[in-house]
Scaffold this motif. Structure first.
Motif, PDB file in Angstrom:
ATOM      1  N   CYS A  14       0.838  -1.188   0.000  1.00  0.00           N
ATOM      2  CA  CYS A  14       0.000   0.000   0.000  1.00  0.00           C
ATOM      3  C   CYS A  14       0.882   1.250   0.000  1.00  0.00           C
ATOM      4  O   CYS A  14       1.742   1.399   0.857  1.00  0.00           O
ATOM      5  CB  CYS A  14      -0.888  -0.020   1.241  1.00  0.00           C
ATOM      6  N   PHE A  25       0.093   4.172   0.802  1.00  0.00           N
ATOM      7  CA  PHE A  25      -0.272   5.090   1.891  1.00  0.00           C
ATOM      8  C   PHE A  25       0.367   4.674   3.213  1.00  0.00           C
ATOM      9  O   PHE A  25       0.998   5.469   3.885  1.00  0.00           O
ATOM     10  CB  PHE A  25      -1.784   5.146   2.053  1.00  0.00           C
ATOM     11  N   CYS A  26       0.182   3.413   3.591  1.00  0.00           N
ATOM     12  CA  CYS A  26       0.647   2.986   4.914  1.00  0.00           C
ATOM     13  C   CYS A  26       1.840   2.048   4.845  1.00  0.00           C
ATOM     14  O   CYS A  26       2.441   1.726   5.864  1.00  0.00           O
ATOM     15  CB  CYS A  26      -0.507   2.337   5.691  1.00  0.00           C
ATOM     16  N   CYS A  47      -4.559  -0.408   0.265  1.00  0.00           N
ATOM     17  CA  CYS A  47      -5.037  -1.570   0.997  1.00  0.00           C
ATOM     18  C   CYS A  47      -6.465  -1.328   1.487  1.00  0.00           C
ATOM     19  O   CYS A  47      -6.902  -0.182   1.591  1.00  0.00           O
ATOM     20  CB  CYS A  47      -4.084  -1.897   2.144  1.00  0.00           C
TER      21      CYS A  47
HETATM   22 ZN   LIG Z   1      -2.834   1.127   3.465  1.00  0.00          ZN
END
Ligand SMILES: [Zn+2]
Length: 65
Positions: free
Chosen positions: A12, A14-15, A35
């Motif tokens: 992912c 983002f994270c 995700c």
């Molecule tokens: Zn994520």
């Protein structure tokens, strides 16, 4: 025969989490694959739910799966 579409590991953006579940599409640009957790976070952010509350909701979702 392998069904690679759903077992392939993705990261992912983002994270940074590695996930194998079906990705969600980011609402921010409509194309970035993220995700499922981040998908939920974005949806909750859109509803005006703060980060702490989002964590509680995600925890509840993870427990129920
Ligand atoms: Zn994520």
């Amino acid at each position: 025969m392998k069904n690679e579409n759903f077992t392939e590991e993705k990261i992912c953006p983002f994270c940074g989490q590695i996930y194998t579940a079906r990705p969600a599409v980011s609402r921010k640009d409509g194309e970035t694959l993220i995700c499922p957790d981040c998908g939920i976070r974005e949806a909750l952010t859109g509803l005006g739910i703060d980060w702490e509350e989002q964590e509680k909701i995600l925890e509840t979702i993870h427990k129920s799966i």
